[in-house]
Write an enzyme that holds these catalytic residues in place. Structure first.
Site, PDB file in Angstrom:
ATOM      1  N   LEU A   1       1.397  -0.969  -0.127  1.00  0.00           N
ATOM      2  CA  LEU A   1      -0.063   0.220  -0.279  1.00  0.00           C
ATOM      3  C   LEU A   1       1.098   1.279  -0.290  1.00  0.00           C
ATOM      4  O   LEU A   1       0.261   2.035  -0.559  1.00  0.00           O
ATOM      5  CB  LEU A   1      -0.816  -0.598   1.428  1.00  0.00           C
ATOM      6  CG  LEU A   1      -2.159  -1.009   1.358  1.00  0.00           C
ATOM      7  CD1 LEU A   1      -2.810  -1.112   2.408  1.00  0.00           C
ATOM      8  CD2 LEU A   1      -2.816  -0.709   0.042  1.00  0.00           C
ATOM      9  N   GLY A   2       2.211   1.258   0.477  1.00  0.00           N
ATOM     10  CA  GLY A   2       3.197   2.406   0.646  1.00  0.00           C
ATOM     11  C   GLY A   2       3.919   2.484   1.659  1.00  0.00           C
ATOM     12  O   GLY A   2       4.427   0.954   1.794  1.00  0.00           O
TER      13      GLY A   2
ATOM     14  N   GLY B   1       7.487   4.263   3.629  1.00  0.00           N
ATOM     15  CA  GLY B   1       7.945   5.738   4.034  1.00  0.00           C
ATOM     16  C   GLY B   1       9.217   5.103   4.399  1.00  0.00           C
ATOM     17  O   GLY B   1       9.648   4.281   4.794  1.00  0.00           O
ATOM     18  N   GLY B   2       9.300   6.904   5.029  1.00  0.00           N
ATOM     19  CA  GLY B   2      10.884   5.997   6.272  1.00  0.00           C
ATOM     20  C   GLY B   2      10.829   5.219   7.259  1.00  0.00           C
ATOM     21  O   GLY B   2      11.637   4.710   7.500  1.00  0.00           O
ATOM     22  N   PHE B   3       9.641   4.591   7.909  1.00  0.00           N
ATOM     23  CA  PHE B   3       9.807   4.319   9.314  1.00  0.00           C
ATOM     24  C   PHE B   3       9.411   2.904   8.535  1.00  0.00           C
ATOM     25  O   PHE B   3       9.633   1.736   9.274  1.00  0.00           O
ATOM     26  CB  PHE B   3       8.600   4.795   9.946  1.00  0.00           C
ATOM     27  CG  PHE B   3       9.262   5.762  10.712  1.00  0.00           C
ATOM     28  CD1 PHE B   3       9.858   5.878  11.580  1.00  0.00           C
ATOM     29  CD2 PHE B   3       8.721   7.420  10.269  1.00  0.00           C
ATOM     30  CE1 PHE B   3      10.189   7.283  12.413  1.00  0.00           C
ATOM     31  CE2 PHE B   3       9.244   8.270  10.837  1.00  0.00           C
ATOM     32  CZ  PHE B   3      10.138   8.095  12.060  1.00  0.00           C
ATOM     33  N   GLY B   4       8.453   2.171   7.727  1.00  0.00           N
ATOM     34  CA  GLY B   4       8.444   1.122   6.503  1.00  0.00           C
ATOM     35  C   GLY B   4       7.796   0.813   5.570  1.00  0.00           C
ATOM     36  O   GLY B   4       7.784   1.703   4.828  1.00  0.00           O
TER      37      GLY B   4
ATOM     38  N   THR C   1       3.778  -0.835   4.286  1.00  0.00           N
ATOM     39  CA  THR C   1       2.286  -1.202   4.856  1.00  0.00           C
ATOM     40  C   THR C   1       1.982  -2.180   3.310  1.00  0.00           C
ATOM     41  O   THR C   1       2.125  -1.633   2.593  1.00  0.00           O
ATOM     42  CB  THR C   1       1.566   0.093   4.835  1.00  0.00           C
ATOM     43  OG1 THR C   1       2.128   0.614   5.940  1.00  0.00           O
ATOM     44  CG2 THR C   1      -0.158  -0.319   5.049  1.00  0.00           C
TER      45      THR C   1
ATOM     46  N   LYS D   1       1.930  -3.128   9.068  1.00  0.00           N
ATOM     47  CA  LYS D   1       2.950  -2.165   8.758  1.00  0.00           C
ATOM     48  C   LYS D   1       3.958  -2.954  10.032  1.00  0.00           C
ATOM     49  O   LYS D   1       4.322  -3.470  10.970  1.00  0.00           O
ATOM     50  CB  LYS D   1       2.457  -1.826   9.778  1.00  0.00           C
ATOM     51  CG  LYS D   1       1.150  -0.467   9.221  1.00  0.00           C
ATOM     52  CD  LYS D   1       0.434   0.431  10.307  1.00  0.00           C
ATOM     53  CE  LYS D   1      -0.797   1.629   9.462  1.00  0.00           C
ATOM     54  NZ  LYS D   1      -1.162   2.845  10.480  1.00  0.00           N
TER      55      LYS D   1
ATOM     56  N   ASP E   1       0.420  13.501  13.174  1.00  0.00           N
ATOM     57  CA  ASP E   1       0.277  13.751  11.789  1.00  0.00           C
ATOM     58  C   ASP E   1      -1.738  14.108  11.117  1.00  0.00           C
ATOM     59  O   ASP E   1      -1.644  12.966  10.248  1.00  0.00           O
ATOM     60  CB  ASP E   1       1.218  12.475  11.693  1.00  0.00           C
ATOM     61  CG  ASP E   1       1.507  12.319   9.116  1.00  0.00           C
ATOM     62  OD1 ASP E   1       1.734  13.935   9.158  1.00  0.00           O
ATOM     63  OD2 ASP E   1       1.798  11.590   8.758  1.00  0.00           O
TER      64      ASP E   1
END
Length: 359
Positions: free
Chosen positions: A37-38, A40-43, A45, A62, A160
């Site tokens: 799904l996506g 980012g910098g943290f992992g 999904t 996640k 956020d």
């Protein structure tokens, strides 16, 4: 939503969950990974199905990627991860927050499994349908305030809030707040607790939606209120925060020329977006009370004194309640009550004195 193959995976390229996707096996004997799904910098999904339950309901996995450079720091990260996952589990009891279904570690990676909310984000809605009306934005605030209040009462700052993190469920049309930063932040810097170079925390949020104090790593409840205000501007104008100018001296967002709304909503949004957190609505309840006041403004107008202050009836009266010498009706009533109590107290003291000295 794009499929897994062909997308950059960085450090997740050799992750355990990806191997299960490629082999079509069940991850942890229950999760069938469908899509990415996506990232980012943290992992990363993923969309998955829980094959162990009837109907194989969809869920979101996640994968978090902490910076753990040693076994000791990895163990510390596990402790923090479990603690924060329990916090997310308590938040998931609200109908507008995805429920936490599972959390675990595998292959040195950390995983959360949550409900999958099928629907569009507010950002997708605006791109498809255009900007919202003032009435729709007010309704949005009435919908989102209860979940933000719930989060704050659980001593959590979301950090956020933005249109891509608010989904309108296709099933029942409720707004759902997603992507809490608590776990991500606490796993972002676990490499070395003893290093004086390691920061105490890292920025969690989205520039433009995050207020100045959050950028300075001092988020508070009013930070989420600022993000809500920027979200309202996006819904009203279809403009992202970077498209608004700021006053170079005060840092106030210049938005009045981009859309016309009622004076009351203008006042509310202006206060939500003040650069100094102490000048904003400090609690979500305070914001809600300000919004609820609007239907009563016309009725209250007749009660509001807009004339010049009249002279005091009693020049010798106690003026301590008003610096300019004018007492409102409520203040005058309070003053009269104090006088009555003083007179009654004085009378009772005289009565006791007469009873003592009576021959």
């Amino acid at each position: 939503m794009a499929n897994l193959p062909g997308q950059p995976l960085d450090r997740t390229a050799n992750s355990e969950i990806l191997q299960y996707y490629q082999s079509h096996r069940l991850f942890r004997d229950r999760y069938r990974v469908l899509k990415k799904l996506g990232q980012g910098g943290f992992g990363v999904t993923y969309l998955a199905q829980n094959a162990s339950l009837p109907g194989e309901p969809r869920c979101v996995i996640k994968q978090l990627c902490p910076k753990a450079g040693s076994q000791l720091s990895l163990e510390r990260a596990k402790v923090r991860f479990r603690r924060e996952a329990r916090a997310l589990a308590s938040l998931g009891s609200h109908s507008q927050i995805p429920q936490l279904l599972d959390y675990f570690t595998a292959g040195g990676e950390f995983y959360l499994v949550q409900d999958y909310i099928h629907g569009e984000t507010l950002a997708q809605e605006v791109r498809r349908n255009g900007r919202l009306t003032e009435a729709q934005v007010k309704y949005f605030l009435r919908e989102i305030i209860p979940v933000v209040r719930f989060v704050h009462r659980n001593r959590v700052v979301h950090r956020d809030i933005k249109p891509p993190n608010i989904i309108r469920s296709e099933r029942d049309r409720r707004l759902v707040l997603i992507d809490f930063g608590a776990v991500r932040e606490f796993l972002s810097d676990v490499d070395d607790y003893t290093s004086v170079q390691a920061p105490a925390t890292q920025f969690v949020g989205t520039p433009g939606f995050a207020p100045p104090e959050q950028l300075a790593l001092r988020p508070c409840y009013a930070s989420d209120i600022y993000a809500l205000g920027m979200t309202c501007l996006y819904l009203l104008t279809a403009r992202t925060p970077i498209e608004f100018d700021q006053d170079p001296l005060t840092g106030v967002i210049r938005w009045h020329h981009t859309v016309t709304v009622s004076p009351h909503l203008t006042t509310v949004l202006d206060k939500m977006l003040l650069p100094d957190a102490q000048d904003r609505y400090t609690t979500i309840d305070e914001l809600e009370r300000a919004l609820e006041l609007e239907p009563h403004l016309e009725a209250l107008a007749g009660c509001m004194n807009t004339r010049n202050h009249p002279p005091l009836d009693d020049p010798g009266a106690d003026h301590s309640l008003a610096a300019d010498g004018y007492l409102t009706p409520i203040q005058r009533e309070a003053q009269a009550i104090r006088k009555w109590r003083t007179k009654r107290s004085f009378g009772s003291q005289q009565g006791r004195a007469r009873s003592v000295y009576r021959p």
